[in-house]
Every structure is written in C-alpha cells, then in structure tokens.
Motif scaffolding. Structure first.
Motif, PDB file in Angstrom:
ATOM      1  N   ARG A  85      25.530  45.852  52.943  1.00  0.00           N
ATOM      2  CA  ARG A  85      26.103  46.765  52.168  1.00  0.00           C
ATOM      3  C   ARG A  85      25.533  47.386  51.265  1.00  0.00           C
ATOM      4  O   ARG A  85      25.561  48.718  51.027  1.00  0.00           O
ATOM      5  N   TYR A 135      34.729  43.822  54.801  1.00  0.00           N
ATOM      6  CA  TYR A 135      34.908  43.495  56.023  1.00  0.00           C
ATOM      7  C   TYR A 135      34.367  43.616  57.025  1.00  0.00           C
ATOM      8  O   TYR A 135      33.695  43.059  57.880  1.00  0.00           O
ATOM      9  N   ILE A 136      33.674  45.146  56.805  1.00  0.00           N
ATOM     10  CA  ILE A 136      32.998  45.778  57.744  1.00  0.00           C
ATOM     11  C   ILE A 136      31.479  45.042  58.039  1.00  0.00           C
ATOM     12  O   ILE A 136      31.139  44.784  58.885  1.00  0.00           O
ATOM     13  N   VAL A 190      39.207  50.744  61.881  1.00  0.00           N
ATOM     14  CA  VAL A 190      38.904  49.701  60.981  1.00  0.00           C
ATOM     15  C   VAL A 190      40.022  49.523  60.177  1.00  0.00           C
ATOM     16  O   VAL A 190      40.140  50.406  59.118  1.00  0.00           O
ATOM     17  N   LYS A 191      40.544  48.334  60.046  1.00  0.00           N
ATOM     18  CA  LYS A 191      41.903  47.957  58.969  1.00  0.00           C
ATOM     19  C   LYS A 191      42.624  49.217  58.812  1.00  0.00           C
ATOM     20  O   LYS A 191      42.966  49.526  57.763  1.00  0.00           O
ATOM     21  N   ASP A 192      43.052  49.461  60.039  1.00  0.00           N
ATOM     22  CA  ASP A 192      44.200  50.697  60.103  1.00  0.00           C
ATOM     23  C   ASP A 192      43.887  51.769  59.234  1.00  0.00           C
ATOM     24  O   ASP A 192      44.753  52.370  58.675  1.00  0.00           O
ATOM     25  N   ASP A 193      42.751  52.265  59.202  1.00  0.00           N
ATOM     26  CA  ASP A 193      42.195  53.411  58.720  1.00  0.00           C
ATOM     27  C   ASP A 193      42.485  54.776  59.642  1.00  0.00           C
ATOM     28  O   ASP A 193      42.074  55.962  59.186  1.00  0.00           O
ATOM     29  N   THR A 219      31.338  57.158  49.686  1.00  0.00           N
ATOM     30  CA  THR A 219      31.509  55.811  50.106  1.00  0.00           C
ATOM     31  C   THR A 219      30.748  54.853  49.241  1.00  0.00           C
ATOM     32  O   THR A 219      31.047  53.618  49.187  1.00  0.00           O
ATOM     33  N   HIS A 242      30.511  51.227  65.082  1.00  0.00           N
ATOM     34  CA  HIS A 242      31.990  51.545  65.239  1.00  0.00           C
ATOM     35  C   HIS A 242      32.246  51.250  66.844  1.00  0.00           C
ATOM     36  O   HIS A 242      33.140  50.518  67.069  1.00  0.00           O
ATOM     37  N   GLU A 275      37.247  45.460  49.514  1.00  0.00           N
ATOM     38  CA  GLU A 275      37.802  44.636  50.503  1.00  0.00           C
ATOM     39  C   GLU A 275      37.104  45.109  52.108  1.00  0.00           C
ATOM     40  O   GLU A 275      36.887  44.292  53.059  1.00  0.00           O
ATOM     41  N   GLU A 276      37.513  46.442  52.280  1.00  0.00           N
ATOM     42  CA  GLU A 276      37.298  47.272  53.593  1.00  0.00           C
ATOM     43  C   GLU A 276      35.575  47.313  53.840  1.00  0.00           C
ATOM     44  O   GLU A 276      35.226  46.877  55.076  1.00  0.00           O
ATOM     45  N   SER A 277      34.977  47.296  52.695  1.00  0.00           N
ATOM     46  CA  SER A 277      33.422  47.349  52.892  1.00  0.00           C
ATOM     47  C   SER A 277      32.888  45.718  53.228  1.00  0.00           C
ATOM     48  O   SER A 277      31.863  45.807  54.170  1.00  0.00           O
TER      49      SER A 277
END
Length: 126
Positions: free
Chosen positions: A46, A34-35, A92-95, A21, A84, A30-32
């Motif tokens: 982050r 976003y989280i 998260v974001k369609d994962d 990760t 979570h 982008e996903e990081s």
C-alpha cells in the motif's frame, strides 16, 4: 494547438486520479487496507504503491517527462486491473466498480500519452 490541449487533458486526468488515491493509501483507509490485505502485501504494498503513484503523477504533469510517467502509469494500472480481474473482483466493498473504472481510465490516458510520445519511445529503443 488541439494536440497540446489533448495532451494536457490526458496528463491532468491521469494525475488527478493517481493523486486522489494517495490520501486513502497514506492514511490507511479501511478500503485500502482491505485491498492490500486481500493481495497479501499490506502495509508495504500500500505504501509502496502510493509512493510510486506520487512519483508517476509528478512525472506525467511535467511535459518533458510525461512519457516516462506514462510508462510507469501503464505498469501500475496494469497491475491494478489484473488485481481486480483475478483477486479482488470488479466491485470492491460496494464501490460499484469505481476503483476498477478509474484504473482503466488512467491506463487509457497513459496509453494516449505514450502514443503521442512514440518518437521518444522509439529513440529510447534504438
């Protein structure tokens, strides 16, 4: 012999998940972003969590310090799982729940490492 193999499997699984990760967190994927924006701690959360995960992964891989890394891993993964459950959602974001599942697997590996190193923990508490 079997115990040593199991310990190495726990160490490697936890460390690989933690280390994989890092690229996404350090590169600002982008996903990081976003989280950590959803958690209200972007960018410092982050970057800070990436540094903490790097340190924990290294500690876990060193047999003498794996129990210290496992304590850190339990803390980090507990925070991830709670994030979570209460903020992000399991997906998260369609994962497909992958990040949540990886956090649970890492937590279980760290708990296993702590179980096999419980004598060191008890000595620390005394």
């Amino acid at each position: 012999m079997k115990k040593e193999v199991l310990l190495w499997i726990l160490r490697i699984v936890a460390s690989v998940i933690l280390l994989q990760t890092l690229y996404f967190k350090f590169s600002g994927a982008e996903e990081s972003i976003y989280i950590f924006t959803a958690l209200g701690i972007e960018p410092y959360g982050r970057i800070g969590s990436a540094i903490a995960e790097l340190i924990v992964a290294i500690l876990i891989l060193i047999p003498r310090t794996s129990w210290i890394g496992a304590i850190g891993g339990c803390g980090i993964m507990s925070g991830a799982i709670l994030s979570h459950l209460f903020v992000l959602g399991l997906v998260v974001k369609d994962d497909g729940g992958l990040l949540f599942s990886l956090a649970v697997i890492t937590l279980l590996c760290c708990l296993g490492l702590l179980y096999y190193n419980k004598s060191k923990l008890f000595n620390l508490l005394n």
